[in-house]
Design a protein around this motif. Sequence first.
Motif, PDB file in Angstrom:
ATOM      1  N   LEU A 125      -3.576   6.680  10.964  1.00  0.00           N
ATOM      2  CA  LEU A 125      -3.459   7.422   9.714  1.00  0.00           C
ATOM      3  C   LEU A 125      -4.096   6.654   8.562  1.00  0.00           C
ATOM      4  N   TYR A 126      -3.506   5.537   8.166  1.00  0.00           N
ATOM      5  CA  TYR A 126      -3.964   4.840   6.968  1.00  0.00           C
ATOM      6  C   TYR A 126      -3.354   3.449   6.987  1.00  0.00           C
ATOM      7  N   GLY A 127      -4.065   2.474   6.467  1.00  0.00           N
ATOM      8  CA  GLY A 127      -3.551   1.117   6.402  1.00  0.00           C
ATOM      9  C   GLY A 127      -4.653   0.162   5.995  1.00  0.00           C
ATOM     10  N   PHE A 128      -4.572  -1.074   6.517  1.00  0.00           N
ATOM     11  CA  PHE A 128      -5.530  -2.085   6.102  1.00  0.00           C
ATOM     12  C   PHE A 128      -5.646  -3.191   7.145  1.00  0.00           C
ATOM     13  N   ALA A 129      -6.862  -3.754   7.228  1.00  0.00           N
ATOM     14  CA  ALA A 129      -7.069  -4.990   7.979  1.00  0.00           C
ATOM     15  C   ALA A 129      -6.407  -6.104   7.169  1.00  0.00           C
ATOM     16  N   ASP A 130      -5.977  -7.155   7.844  1.00  0.00           N
ATOM     17  CA  ASP A 130      -5.240  -8.217   7.175  1.00  0.00           C
ATOM     18  C   ASP A 130      -5.808  -9.580   7.573  1.00  0.00           C
ATOM     19  N   ASN A 131      -5.327 -10.615   6.904  1.00  0.00           N
ATOM     20  CA  ASN A 131      -5.668 -12.004   7.215  1.00  0.00           C
ATOM     21  C   ASN A 131      -7.154 -12.294   7.032  1.00  0.00           C
ATOM     22  N   ASP A 132      -7.830 -11.455   6.217  1.00  0.00           N
ATOM     23  CA  ASP A 132      -9.274 -11.586   6.015  1.00  0.00           C
ATOM     24  C   ASP A 132     -10.025 -11.566   7.347  1.00  0.00           C
ATOM     25  N   SER A 133      -9.532 -10.727   8.280  1.00  0.00           N
ATOM     26  CA  SER A 133     -10.076 -10.646   9.641  1.00  0.00           C
ATOM     27  C   SER A 133     -10.405  -9.203   9.997  1.00  0.00           C
ATOM     28  N   LEU A 134     -11.014  -9.011  11.158  1.00  0.00           N
ATOM     29  CA  LEU A 134     -11.263  -7.668  11.664  1.00  0.00           C
ATOM     30  C   LEU A 134      -9.951  -7.007  12.057  1.00  0.00           C
ATOM     31  N   HIS A 135      -9.900  -5.683  11.959  1.00  0.00           N
ATOM     32  CA  HIS A 135      -8.626  -4.979  12.157  1.00  0.00           C
ATOM     33  C   HIS A 135      -8.088  -5.064  13.580  1.00  0.00           C
ATOM     34  N   HIS A 136      -8.934  -5.299  14.582  1.00  0.00           N
ATOM     35  CA  HIS A 136      -8.408  -5.458  15.939  1.00  0.00           C
ATOM     36  C   HIS A 136      -7.803  -6.846  16.161  1.00  0.00           C
ATOM     37  N   GLN A 189       0.878  -1.175   0.000  1.00  0.00           N
ATOM     38  CA  GLN A 189       0.000   0.000   0.000  1.00  0.00           C
ATOM     39  C   GLN A 189       0.912   1.220   0.000  1.00  0.00           C
ATOM     40  N   LYS A 190       0.755   2.073  -1.033  1.00  0.00           N
ATOM     41  CA  LYS A 190       1.617   3.248  -1.162  1.00  0.00           C
ATOM     42  C   LYS A 190       0.748   4.492  -1.245  1.00  0.00           C
ATOM     43  N   PHE A 191       1.193   5.542  -0.538  1.00  0.00           N
ATOM     44  CA  PHE A 191       0.446   6.794  -0.557  1.00  0.00           C
ATOM     45  C   PHE A 191       1.350   7.948  -0.142  1.00  0.00           C
ATOM     46  N   ILE A 192       0.886   9.143  -0.441  1.00  0.00           N
ATOM     47  CA  ILE A 192       1.533  10.375   0.018  1.00  0.00           C
ATOM     48  C   ILE A 192       0.574  11.013   1.010  1.00  0.00           C
ATOM     49  N   VAL A 193       1.107  11.515   2.115  1.00  0.00           N
ATOM     50  CA  VAL A 193       0.278  12.191   3.110  1.00  0.00           C
ATOM     51  C   VAL A 193       0.806  13.603   3.343  1.00  0.00           C
ATOM     52  N   VAL A 194      -0.122  14.517   3.597  1.00  0.00           N
ATOM     53  CA  VAL A 194       0.215  15.876   4.010  1.00  0.00           C
ATOM     54  C   VAL A 194      -0.671  16.219   5.205  1.00  0.00           C
ATOM     55  N   PHE A 195      -0.038  16.647   6.281  1.00  0.00           N
ATOM     56  CA  PHE A 195      -0.749  17.167   7.450  1.00  0.00           C
ATOM     57  C   PHE A 195      -0.582  18.675   7.460  1.00  0.00           C
ATOM     58  N   ASP A 196      -1.658  19.407   7.754  1.00  0.00           N
ATOM     59  CA  ASP A 196      -1.522  20.853   7.932  1.00  0.00           C
ATOM     60  C   ASP A 196      -1.499  21.168   9.431  1.00  0.00           C
ATOM     61  N   SER A 197      -1.589  22.439   9.787  1.00  0.00           N
ATOM     62  CA  SER A 197      -1.479  22.840  11.189  1.00  0.00           C
ATOM     63  C   SER A 197      -2.622  22.319  12.056  1.00  0.00           C
ATOM     64  N   SER A 198      -3.690  21.812  11.442  1.00  0.00           N
ATOM     65  CA  SER A 198      -4.781  21.246  12.243  1.00  0.00           C
ATOM     66  C   SER A 198      -4.340  19.968  12.965  1.00  0.00           C
ATOM     67  N   ILE A 224      -9.667  18.171  12.297  1.00  0.00           N
ATOM     68  CA  ILE A 224      -8.315  17.800  11.866  1.00  0.00           C
ATOM     69  C   ILE A 224      -8.402  17.327  10.425  1.00  0.00           C
ATOM     70  N   LYS A 225      -7.550  17.884   9.570  1.00  0.00           N
ATOM     71  CA  LYS A 225      -7.543  17.531   8.151  1.00  0.00           C
ATOM     72  C   LYS A 225      -6.288  16.727   7.810  1.00  0.00           C
ATOM     73  N   VAL A 226      -6.487  15.655   7.062  1.00  0.00           N
ATOM     74  CA  VAL A 226      -5.393  14.799   6.610  1.00  0.00           C
ATOM     75  C   VAL A 226      -5.577  14.620   5.109  1.00  0.00           C
ATOM     76  N   MET A 227      -4.563  14.988   4.322  1.00  0.00           N
ATOM     77  CA  MET A 227      -4.634  14.857   2.870  1.00  0.00           C
ATOM     78  C   MET A 227      -3.826  13.632   2.440  1.00  0.00           C
ATOM     79  N   ILE A 228      -4.482  12.742   1.684  1.00  0.00           N
ATOM     80  CA  ILE A 228      -3.840  11.491   1.268  1.00  0.00           C
ATOM     81  C   ILE A 228      -4.040  11.310  -0.243  1.00  0.00           C
ATOM     82  N   LYS A 229      -2.947  10.928  -0.901  1.00  0.00           N
ATOM     83  CA  LYS A 229      -3.000  10.579  -2.326  1.00  0.00           C
ATOM     84  C   LYS A 229      -2.473   9.152  -2.463  1.00  0.00           C
ATOM     85  N   GLU A 230      -3.322   8.236  -2.899  1.00  0.00           N
ATOM     86  CA  GLU A 230      -2.885   6.857  -3.129  1.00  0.00           C
ATOM     87  C   GLU A 230      -2.033   6.801  -4.384  1.00  0.00           C
TER      88      GLU A 230
END
Length: 176
Positions: free
Chosen positions: A67-78, A41-50, A169-175
């Motif tokens: 921030l960003y990611g994925f659940a794995d093992n075909d299971s719930l993320h916890h 999983q690849k992305f660019i992130v930008v955080f502003d002052s928020s 809070i704003k988070v800018m993400i580009k996959e």
Amino acid sequence: MGGGGTVITPPTAPSFITYTIKKGLHFADLNSFQAVSYLEQKFIVVFDSSAKYQSIDLNNQEDINKLYGFADNDSLHHSFSARFGWNWVNNALWLHAYVYNNGIILKQTLTTIPLNKEANCSIKVNSNNYVFTVNGNAVTVPRASKTPTGKGYKLYPYFGGNEMAPHDIKVMIKEL
């Protein structure tokens, strides 16, 4: 003098999506279920002052927001997941690796990143580990999942532990 040829439209370059975590909430907007299967999983992130905040309870300041990611093992993320985390500590924005293996959390501090600047991030899936990379610097974290890819669903920006977002809070993400 007409050409009558076929017009070829170039592919659209990915653009940034701005996720907003509203004051008093944990989850970002634009948070929808999306099944995924990643080798990386690849992305660019930008955080502003928020992204600057002060926890109500000072003991919570070092809690890791997601921030960003994925659940794995075909299971719930916890149970199984890999994602970047972040927090605002000592007047800096810190990124972390944040992994669940069989319900056990593994955290590793990665680096600080400047506000209003792009940071290139990736999570590479190997059979027994994840490789978290920020701006070319990599850290390896164990992976207990048995699927050949990071198979599950996308995980979006989230504020907290115990506290909710103290302001929008704003988070800018580009996959990529």
